[in-house]
Design an enzyme around this catalytic site. Sequence first.
Site, PDB file in Angstrom:
ATOM      1  N   GLY A  74       0.819  -1.214   0.000  1.00 42.10           N
ATOM      2  CA  GLY A  74       0.000   0.000   0.000  1.00 42.10           C
ATOM      3  C   GLY A  74       0.849   1.260   0.000  1.00 42.10           C
ATOM      4  O   GLY A  74       2.087   1.207   0.014  1.00 42.10           O
ATOM      5  N   ASP A 126       1.327   3.615   2.378  1.00 37.54           N
ATOM      6  CA  ASP A 126       2.176   3.814   3.566  1.00 37.54           C
ATOM      7  C   ASP A 126       3.239   2.726   3.675  1.00 37.54           C
ATOM      8  O   ASP A 126       4.378   2.996   4.076  1.00 37.54           O
ATOM      9  CB  ASP A 126       1.316   3.792   4.839  1.00 37.54           C
ATOM     10  CG  ASP A 126       0.431   5.012   4.958  1.00 37.54           C
ATOM     11  OD1 ASP A 126       0.397   5.815   4.000  1.00 37.54           O
ATOM     12  OD2 ASP A 126      -0.230   5.176   6.002  1.00 37.54           O
ATOM     13  N   LEU A 173      -0.413  -2.226   8.992  1.00 39.42           N
ATOM     14  CA  LEU A 173      -0.969  -1.232   8.060  1.00 39.42           C
ATOM     15  C   LEU A 173      -2.031  -1.826   7.143  1.00 39.42           C
ATOM     16  O   LEU A 173      -2.703  -1.088   6.419  1.00 39.42           O
ATOM     17  CB  LEU A 173       0.151  -0.644   7.185  1.00 39.42           C
ATOM     18  CG  LEU A 173       1.400  -0.120   7.883  1.00 39.42           C
ATOM     19  CD1 LEU A 173       2.338   0.513   6.855  1.00 39.42           C
ATOM     20  CD2 LEU A 173       1.049   0.890   8.955  1.00 39.42           C
ATOM     21  N   ALA A 174      -2.178  -3.143   7.135  1.00 44.72           N
ATOM     22  CA  ALA A 174      -3.117  -3.766   6.183  1.00 44.72           C
ATOM     23  C   ALA A 174      -4.550  -3.398   6.531  1.00 44.72           C
ATOM     24  O   ALA A 174      -4.929  -3.380   7.704  1.00 44.72           O
ATOM     25  CB  ALA A 174      -2.951  -5.284   6.201  1.00 44.72           C
ATOM     26  N   TYR A 208     -16.798  -7.759   5.567  1.00 48.01           N
ATOM     27  CA  TYR A 208     -15.415  -7.997   5.142  1.00 48.01           C
ATOM     28  C   TYR A 208     -14.486  -6.939   5.758  1.00 48.01           C
ATOM     29  O   TYR A 208     -13.394  -7.253   6.253  1.00 48.01           O
ATOM     30  CB  TYR A 208     -15.320  -7.955   3.602  1.00 48.01           C
ATOM     31  CG  TYR A 208     -13.897  -7.989   3.126  1.00 48.01           C
ATOM     32  CD1 TYR A 208     -13.129  -9.148   3.246  1.00 48.01           C
ATOM     33  CD2 TYR A 208     -13.283  -6.840   2.604  1.00 48.01           C
ATOM     34  CE1 TYR A 208     -11.805  -9.175   2.847  1.00 48.01           C
ATOM     35  CE2 TYR A 208     -11.960  -6.867   2.206  1.00 48.01           C
ATOM     36  CZ  TYR A 208     -11.227  -8.034   2.331  1.00 48.01           C
ATOM     37  OH  TYR A 208      -9.905  -8.056   1.955  1.00 48.01           O
ATOM     38  N   SER A 250      -7.049   5.677  12.799  1.00 46.41           N
ATOM     39  CA  SER A 250      -7.471   6.680  11.813  1.00 46.41           C
ATOM     40  C   SER A 250      -8.273   7.806  12.452  1.00 46.41           C
ATOM     41  O   SER A 250      -9.074   7.579  13.367  1.00 46.41           O
ATOM     42  CB  SER A 250      -8.343   5.985  10.772  1.00 46.41           C
ATOM     43  OG  SER A 250      -9.057   6.929  10.021  1.00 46.41           O
ATOM     44  N   GLU A 260     -10.728   8.966  11.146  1.00 44.25           N
ATOM     45  CA  GLU A 260     -12.130   8.614  10.907  1.00 44.25           C
ATOM     46  C   GLU A 260     -12.818   8.161  12.194  1.00 44.25           C
ATOM     47  O   GLU A 260     -14.032   8.237  12.311  1.00 44.25           O
ATOM     48  CB  GLU A 260     -12.224   7.489   9.869  1.00 44.25           C
ATOM     49  CG  GLU A 260     -12.135   7.940   8.436  1.00 44.25           C
ATOM     50  CD  GLU A 260     -13.390   8.673   7.979  1.00 44.25           C
ATOM     51  OE1 GLU A 260     -14.479   8.117   8.087  1.00 44.25           O
ATOM     52  OE2 GLU A 260     -13.253   9.810   7.497  1.00 44.25           O
ATOM     53  N   TYR A 285     -16.025   1.147   8.347  1.00 39.67           N
ATOM     54  CA  TYR A 285     -14.554   1.235   8.421  1.00 39.67           C
ATOM     55  C   TYR A 285     -14.135   1.879   9.752  1.00 39.67           C
ATOM     56  O   TYR A 285     -13.266   1.359  10.453  1.00 39.67           O
ATOM     57  CB  TYR A 285     -14.035   2.069   7.240  1.00 39.67           C
ATOM     58  CG  TYR A 285     -12.581   2.495   7.378  1.00 39.67           C
ATOM     59  CD1 TYR A 285     -11.541   1.632   7.037  1.00 39.67           C
ATOM     60  CD2 TYR A 285     -12.249   3.773   7.847  1.00 39.67           C
ATOM     61  CE1 TYR A 285     -10.214   2.023   7.164  1.00 39.67           C
ATOM     62  CE2 TYR A 285     -10.926   4.168   7.972  1.00 39.67           C
ATOM     63  CZ  TYR A 285      -9.915   3.287   7.630  1.00 39.67           C
ATOM     64  OH  TYR A 285      -8.599   3.680   7.768  1.00 39.67           O
TER      65      TYR A 285
END
Length: 356
Positions: free
Chosen positions: A17, A19, A90-91, A105, A139, A141, A162
């Site tokens: 990814g 990052d 980080l995944a 998921y 995050s 978020e 998320y």
Amino acid sequence: MSTAPARRRALISGITGQDGSYLSEILLAKGYDVHGLMRRTSTVTTNRIESLCREARGDGALSIHYCDLGDSSSLRRVIERVQPDEVYNLAAQSHVGMSFDQPEYTADVVALGALRIFDALRDFRTRTGHDVRIYQAGSSEMFGAAPPPQSESTPFHPRSPYAVSKAAAHWFAVNYRESYGLYICNGILFNHESPRRGEEFVTRKITRAVGRIRAGLQEKLALGNLDARRDWGFAGDYVDAMWRMLQQDAPDDYVIGTGESHSVREFVELAFAHVDLDWREHVEIDQRFFRPAEVDDLRGDAAKARAVLGWTPTTSFPELVRLMVNADVARAETELMLAGAHSGVARYSERAAERV
Ligand code: NAP
Ligand code: GDD
């Protein structure tokens, strides 16, 4: 005879990814042996780390292991093999909009994936006595509807599957720290971008379109909510903060952001203006890109990171926009050249075919 000190070993989930690629670069430059987890996909996903794979070949500093965060057994096997000193989780299924379409998921990879890593490392430490430091990619978020500025003491009010999943991962980390004394840091990172940003995130979607519109490869750009405000920084600065967190004596949680927020509209205006285009002639609003629940305004207060980690962002908002647009202008020119070469070859083949 003195022996060289052993190189530190870092294990990165999500190495393919944005990052993961920047973090690999700084860890390799610091002399780490870097191990990355990569899931199996039907197409190649190593484009962001291709040059690292080439350069690192030979001295063995970069190794890739197949592993999906949904699969504990492969995860545990890789941990046994690598014996990491530092683990960076980080995944993620990291697209907020997509998480409304794939909530289960997203929760599995983001929340349970983090738990699988913490639990595997808890057992690994018990069995081997090997201390591991863990970075959990949290995050902004998670703050969701909480008004800005947001700091480590701001209560979470997540607004998407998320964000709820990231909040769960955050609390799993706190719980494993308090229950088992694991060294885990939660980095609460605000949006960070770069020319390596995925094409379906709004900044990259805009700069890619600017490059292609300028090259005549595309005319319109469809976007959703232009009023949302984000605290956008440069990804290279943010992975440095991750490393700094794991170098402290005790684990803790840190907010990482620039302290400034800008609207999507401002990003659009600056990006188009940088190549002398009028955004109003190209941008269309499309309801498909609105979310069932929006996060209106994120602006990070990173005072703690400044004081404890000595971390500061290096790239301003206008610089970030310019560097992303410049990279996508260059990419679009290459795309145009290749398209030209391709149609030239096609025209030549057609003419050759007419002769036989
Ligand atoms: P990204 O570019 O979307 O990368 C996500 C990585 O996770 C990719 O390597 C992806 O592999 C991998 N991955 C996805 N599902 C997986 C699975 N089931 N098993 C193993 N690997 C899987 O995200 P990023 O921008 O680098 O962000 C890194 C982390 O920070 C993420 O956890 C993200 O949620 C979080 N974060 C990002 C920001 C930001 O602004 N960028 C801000 C705060 C937090 P593929 O290449 O195969 O897809
Ligand atoms: N993706 C996208 N596409 N977003 C759009 C669009 C569009 O066409 N039009 C408007 N937006 C708005 C979104 O509604 C959101 O308010 C804002 O642009 C930013 O969207 P994204 O770039 O997708 O990022 P994000 O803020 O939702 O999430 C990113 O940052 C988080 C940290 O705050 C991701 O990287 C997350 O993984 C990360 O945790």
